[in-house]
Motif scaffolding. Structure first.
Motif, PDB file in Angstrom:
ATOM      1  N   ASP A   1       0.958  -1.133  -0.004  1.00  0.00           N
ATOM      2  CA  ASP A   1       0.098   0.003   0.033  1.00  0.00           C
ATOM      3  C   ASP A   1       0.807   1.215  -0.101  1.00  0.00           C
ATOM      4  O   ASP A   1       0.449   2.196  -0.371  1.00  0.00           O
ATOM      5  CB  ASP A   1      -0.949  -0.132   1.207  1.00  0.00           C
ATOM      6  CG  ASP A   1      -2.170  -1.289   1.076  1.00  0.00           C
ATOM      7  OD1 ASP A   1      -2.146  -1.591   0.063  1.00  0.00           O
ATOM      8  OD2 ASP A   1      -2.948  -1.109   1.718  1.00  0.00           O
ATOM      9  N   VAL A   2       2.024   1.072   0.490  1.00  0.00           N
ATOM     10  CA  VAL A   2       3.026   2.501   0.577  1.00  0.00           C
ATOM     11  C   VAL A   2       3.617   2.714  -0.861  1.00  0.00           C
ATOM     12  O   VAL A   2       3.987   3.491  -1.309  1.00  0.00           O
ATOM     13  CB  VAL A   2       3.843   2.335   1.790  1.00  0.00           C
ATOM     14  CG1 VAL A   2       5.011   3.115   1.717  1.00  0.00           C
ATOM     15  CG2 VAL A   2       3.140   2.416   2.920  1.00  0.00           C
ATOM     16  N   ALA A   3       4.196   1.257  -1.183  1.00  0.00           N
ATOM     17  CA  ALA A   3       5.032   1.121  -2.628  1.00  0.00           C
ATOM     18  C   ALA A   3       4.276   1.554  -3.759  1.00  0.00           C
ATOM     19  O   ALA A   3       4.759   2.179  -4.554  1.00  0.00           O
ATOM     20  CB  ALA A   3       5.677  -0.127  -2.472  1.00  0.00           C
ATOM     21  N   LEU A   4       2.911   1.048  -3.843  1.00  0.00           N
ATOM     22  CA  LEU A   4       2.420   1.051  -4.981  1.00  0.00           C
ATOM     23  C   LEU A   4       2.295   2.709  -5.625  1.00  0.00           C
ATOM     24  O   LEU A   4       2.358   2.612  -6.646  1.00  0.00           O
ATOM     25  CB  LEU A   4       1.174   0.397  -4.984  1.00  0.00           C
ATOM     26  CG  LEU A   4       1.111  -1.216  -5.244  1.00  0.00           C
ATOM     27  CD1 LEU A   4      -0.267  -1.838  -4.813  1.00  0.00           C
ATOM     28  CD2 LEU A   4       1.571  -1.637  -6.685  1.00  0.00           C
ATOM     29  N   PRO A   5       1.791   3.419  -4.822  1.00  0.00           N
ATOM     30  CA  PRO A   5       1.425   4.866  -5.174  1.00  0.00           C
ATOM     31  C   PRO A   5       2.744   5.555  -5.726  1.00  0.00           C
ATOM     32  O   PRO A   5       2.427   6.528  -6.569  1.00  0.00           O
ATOM     33  CB  PRO A   5       0.907   5.562  -3.773  1.00  0.00           C
ATOM     34  CG  PRO A   5       0.409   4.650  -3.094  1.00  0.00           C
ATOM     35  CD  PRO A   5       1.351   3.271  -3.146  1.00  0.00           C
ATOM     36  N   LYS A   6       3.937   4.962  -5.346  1.00  0.00           N
ATOM     37  CA  LYS A   6       5.194   5.700  -5.822  1.00  0.00           C
ATOM     38  C   LYS A   6       5.669   4.934  -7.081  1.00  0.00           C
ATOM     39  O   LYS A   6       6.671   5.439  -7.947  1.00  0.00           O
ATOM     40  CB  LYS A   6       6.240   5.437  -5.128  1.00  0.00           C
ATOM     41  CG  LYS A   6       6.022   6.206  -3.795  1.00  0.00           C
ATOM     42  CD  LYS A   6       7.320   5.818  -3.008  1.00  0.00           C
ATOM     43  CE  LYS A   6       7.135   6.534  -1.295  1.00  0.00           C
ATOM     44  NZ  LYS A   6       8.108   6.143  -0.398  1.00  0.00           N
ATOM     45  N   ALA A   7       5.132   3.826  -7.329  1.00  0.00           N
ATOM     46  CA  ALA A   7       5.875   2.849  -8.442  1.00  0.00           C
ATOM     47  C   ALA A   7       5.731   3.287 -10.090  1.00  0.00           C
ATOM     48  O   ALA A   7       4.239   3.130 -10.204  1.00  0.00           O
ATOM     49  CB  ALA A   7       5.539   1.377  -8.056  1.00  0.00           C
ATOM     50  N   THR A   8       6.353   3.616 -10.641  1.00  0.00           N
ATOM     51  CA  THR A   8       5.927   3.831 -12.077  1.00  0.00           C
ATOM     52  C   THR A   8       6.254   2.573 -13.145  1.00  0.00           C
ATOM     53  O   THR A   8       5.817   2.398 -14.110  1.00  0.00           O
ATOM     54  CB  THR A   8       6.840   5.061 -12.850  1.00  0.00           C
ATOM     55  OG1 THR A   8       8.321   4.982 -12.429  1.00  0.00           O
ATOM     56  CG2 THR A   8       6.375   6.168 -12.362  1.00  0.00           C
ATOM     57  N   VAL A   9       7.142   1.583 -12.348  1.00  0.00           N
ATOM     58  CA  VAL A   9       7.358   0.407 -13.078  1.00  0.00           C
ATOM     59  C   VAL A   9       7.009  -0.828 -11.902  1.00  0.00           C
ATOM     60  O   VAL A   9       8.058  -0.535 -10.736  1.00  0.00           O
ATOM     61  CB  VAL A   9       8.773   0.094 -13.998  1.00  0.00           C
ATOM     62  CG1 VAL A   9       8.779  -1.139 -14.418  1.00  0.00           C
ATOM     63  CG2 VAL A   9       9.049   1.207 -14.681  1.00  0.00           C
TER      64      VAL A   9
END
Lengths: 418, 357
Positions: free
Chosen positions: B219-227
């Motif tokens: 939940d924390v990582a997904l909003p930042k990930a472009t790939v």
């Protein structure tokens, strides 16, 4: 969607358009700040030739200039890199494209002269290829040029040479000298995509591989850094002692050709000169070595000399030409042409977003700023604005300096009793 | 060029396959041994099949569904194998009924009756076979070479080749930190990415932090990930609603061994999505954002017609040939069940790799 071309041709146009849309989607600087700046009305009716590798990224630059009202002529800067569907999509938008895919050096020369005969006022050039040909073959039109913005290190050197010989009657901007060009395009763009192309074409493993990089300018350094990051054992050959020391402190093995070539598995040239790997070096290479070039000249690897001493030549794989010398096979990628463009898909879109921002704003600057004939550098403020726009698109803010953080040099100087 | 092109690809691969060439040279077929080969087909594995035929084995090859290759490339390789005398099976049914008694198999599922022995690349650990099977997936050498460096290099470089983009400075999320995830993270970071790892096992998560990566919950990582690289060996933990947490336009890629189950199926996309570039489909999500699925959610290395880097394929094939030699040796005393690659073979392979280094 318009489908006035007939289904077969329309499919080609649509393919080209999809490629250009992909570029636009990943070019925040061009589609934002650059589009806005170019669109101030000053380019209306200006005839600008765009002479760069004619694929989707260049096409987006041409379209932005056309959208700003410029009368754009598009030509490829290399006969091998013109993309058919991109050409179709540009023509569909009403842009005059003088190049076609699948040409050779003869047809390419004709295309450049055709571009010249359309009487451009300004050129966005790559390697000064159109500029030089206009000077040689269309001197009257050459004298009427109002400005050139040049992409590469090689082209910049050519423009300086013309100026020193008193044969540059118009202002030229060297995009390559802008930091937003050479710091990123030469180093990260060429570095990344050269390694990609070498690995994709050869199918070989990089971790642990012995890679020799010849030349440690921005391009060579980028290649060496990416190779090293992927666990290759990187050696560097460099003539300039300062750059050689830099390579040493970057953790590369530095040595002479005699030291490092015999156990090389990959050799990548990035000197910007000619014959970096020639007859004396061929004698040092081992069986099954792979040679690739990342510099502007197709002659950094002396492929002709290699052909002369080879017993046999074969195409081992698409883009891999193998020269057999007695007990050794030496493989050359893309016959020594720029491997990341001839054997790959060129620089990453985000890198060309910066480079073409420099070129587009360079053309805008030439149109709007009275300048004397000679070689000029893009003003720092324009250069800075490109990096700022890119950072802004990433949501990255910058700290502003406070007055008390500045060096108090002025106060010292005032106090000097001289 | 036709078949010649396939032969040129095999010749090129063999230049970088000295270890498996040597292993093949030491193989001697038992009288009337018949081997069924069901591994992803590429020039390196085709080369292995040819060596087995030269060594006197009868060979049946599963010619569908497992291709590392493009359709035309695979067809050319199959034509070469057929000319050399291999029996090409154009369905799994035909394959299991081909009558072989030794299998070289990708997954070890649906093995036919009547087998006496098998070499399996990656078996489910719960498998309890009634024949001796040497399972290569547990080999630490192969995990390091194939799963980590093979997949890492092929998948990350493949993503960059497909997209013509950079990942320098971007947040690349790697889900799962087994060998494949470690490789993806390593190569993504080599290309300049800021890697975030999601891993449920605290010990592997610690390894990720010591390897220099950020570790976070989804939940924390997904909003930042472009790939996003999905590198779990089992079914995915990702759901459609979770994808809405991603920035719009983010890329979703698969790595790992899930040859048979694409992320597309596992996540349950309802419609095929719009093709916006070769190997890229765009899927609109309920929240009005979209996600770009790469290679339709199949592992990237298996979809670009290249397979693993050749030196990696070399050691993997050499391991298969050595395992096969172990199973057919008269003195072989392996009983029914899954057996690891014998340690002496791992050591021999490692020494051979060091000679090349």
């Amino acid at each position: 969607m318009r489908e006035h071309n007939g289904p077969d041709h329309q499919a080609i146009v649509d393919d080209g358009r999809a490629r250009i849309d992909w570029v636009e989607a990943h070019s925040p600087v061009m589609r934002g700040m650059v589009r806005e700046t170019l669109g101030d009305g000053s380019l209306k009716g200006k005839r600008i030739a765009v002479v760069v590798h004619l694929e989707a990224k260049t096409a987006f630059l041409a379209l932005l200039l056309a959208e700003a009202g410029a009368d754009v002529i598009a030509a490829g800067s290399n006969p091998q890199t013109t993309h058919a569907s991109v050409v179709a999509a540009l023509r569909d938008k009403g842009i005059r494209v003088v190049s076609d895919a699948g040409g050779d050096h003869t047809s390419w020369e004709q295309e450049l002269l055709a571009a010249a005969d359309l009487k451009p006022e300004y050129i966005i050039d790559d390697g000064a290829e159109l500029t030089i040909r206009m000077g040689m073959h269309r001197p009257e039109l050459y004298k009427r040029l109002k400005g050139v913005s040049e992409e590469t290190t090689t082209g910049t050197a050519r423009l300086h040479a013309l100026h020193e010989m008193g044969k540059l009657p118009f202002p030229a901007l060297t995009a390559n000298d802008a930091r937003c060009k050479h710091l990123f395009d030469n180093r990260y763009g060429t570095g990344q995509t050269t390694m990609q192309a070498v690995l994709a074409m050869s199918g070989r493993k990089v971790a642990g591989a012995r890679v020799v990089v010849v030349g440690y300018g921005y391009v060579g350094r980028g290649i060496a850094e990416y190779a090293k990051a992927m666990n290759a054992k990187v050696s560097v050959i460099e003539m300039d002692p300062v750059r050689a020391l830099e390579a040493h402190m970057d953790g590369m093995r530095v040595g002479t050709a005699d030291d490092v070539l015999p156990d090389a598995e990959f050799v990548v040239t990035a000197t910007g000169g000619m014959r970096a790997i020639g007859a004396p070096e061929f004698a040092l290479l081992s069986h099954d070595v792979i040679l690739a070039n990342a510099g502007h000249h197709d002659l950094e690897i002396d492929v002709d000399a290699l052909g002369e001493i080879a017993k046999r030549e074969t195409d081992s794989r698409p883009g891999i030409h193998t020269f057999n010398l007695d007990e050794r096979d030496i493989h050359v990628l893309s016959r020594g042409a720029l491997v990341n463009i001839a054997g790959g898909s060129g620089h990453p879109v985000e890198i060309m977003d910066l480079t073409f921002a420099v070129q587009g704003l360079g053309a805008h600057h030439l149109v709007n700023t009275p300048m004397k004939p000679g070689v000029h550098i893009l003003p720092k403020a324009v250069d800075d604005s490109i990096a700022a726009a890119k950072l802004n698109s990433l949501g990255i803010g910058l700290t502003e300096g406070r007055e008390e953080q500045a060096d108090d040099l002025t106060e010292w100087v005032k106090g000097m009793q001289l | 060029m036709g078949v010649e092109d396939g032969q040129a690809r095999i010749d090129w691969a063999r230049r970088s396959m000295p270890i498996s060439a040597k292993a093949a040279g030491q193989l001697q077929a038992e009288v009337a041994s018949h081997i069924g080969i069901a591994v992803p087909l590429d020039p390196a594995t085709a080369s292995m099949a040819l060596w087995l035929i030269e060594a006197g084995f009868k060979v049946s090859v599963l010619g569908v569904a497992l291709a590392h290759d493009t359709a035309q490339g695979a067809a050319e390789l199959l034509a070469i194998l057929s000319d050399a005398g291999a029996n090409i099976c154009d369905s799994r049914d035909a394959f299991v009924n081909a009558g072989f008694d030794i299998a070289l198999d990708d997954k070890g599922e649906d093995l036919p009756d009547g087998l006496s022995r098998a070499v399996v690349l990656l078996a489910h650990e719960a498998t309890a076979p009634d024949i001796p099977i040497i399972h290569l997936g547990a080999s630490s050498l192969l995990q390091e070479c194939v799963s980590k460096h093979g997949q890492g290099q092929s998948c990350v470089s493949g993503f960059l080749d497909i997209t013509n983009l950079q990942i320098a400075g971007s947040h690349v999320l790697v889900i799962g930190y087994d060998a494949a995830g470690q490789g993806i993270a390593k190569y993504a970071s080599s290309y300049g990415a800021r890697v975030i790892v999601c891993e449920q096992d605290p010990v592997k998560a610690v390894k990720a932090t010591l390897d220099g990566h950020q570790v976070a919950v989804l939940d924390v990582a997904l909003p930042k990930a472009t790939v996003v690289f999905h590198a779990l060996e089992n079914e995915t933990c990702l759901t459609l609603p979770q994808l809405e947490l991603l920035p719009s336009g983010a890329f979703l890629c698969s790595a790992g061994h899930s040859q048979h189950h694409s992320l597309f199926d596992q996540i349950g996309f309802e419609v095929p999505g719009k093709i916006i570039r070769d190997h890229v489909t765009q899927h609109e999500l309920g929240s009005g954002t979209n996600v770009k699925l790469v290679c339709n959610g199949m592992p990237i290395h298996s979809q670009l017609g290249k397979g693993f880097p050749l030196e990696i394929a070399d050691v993997q094939i050499a391991a298969q040939l050595h395992a096969l030699a172990t199973l057919i040796a008269p003195e072989c005393d392996l009983g029914p069940g899954l057996h690891p690659l014998p340690n002496s073979i791992e050591i021999e392979l490692a020494k051979a790799m060091l000679e090349q280094a």
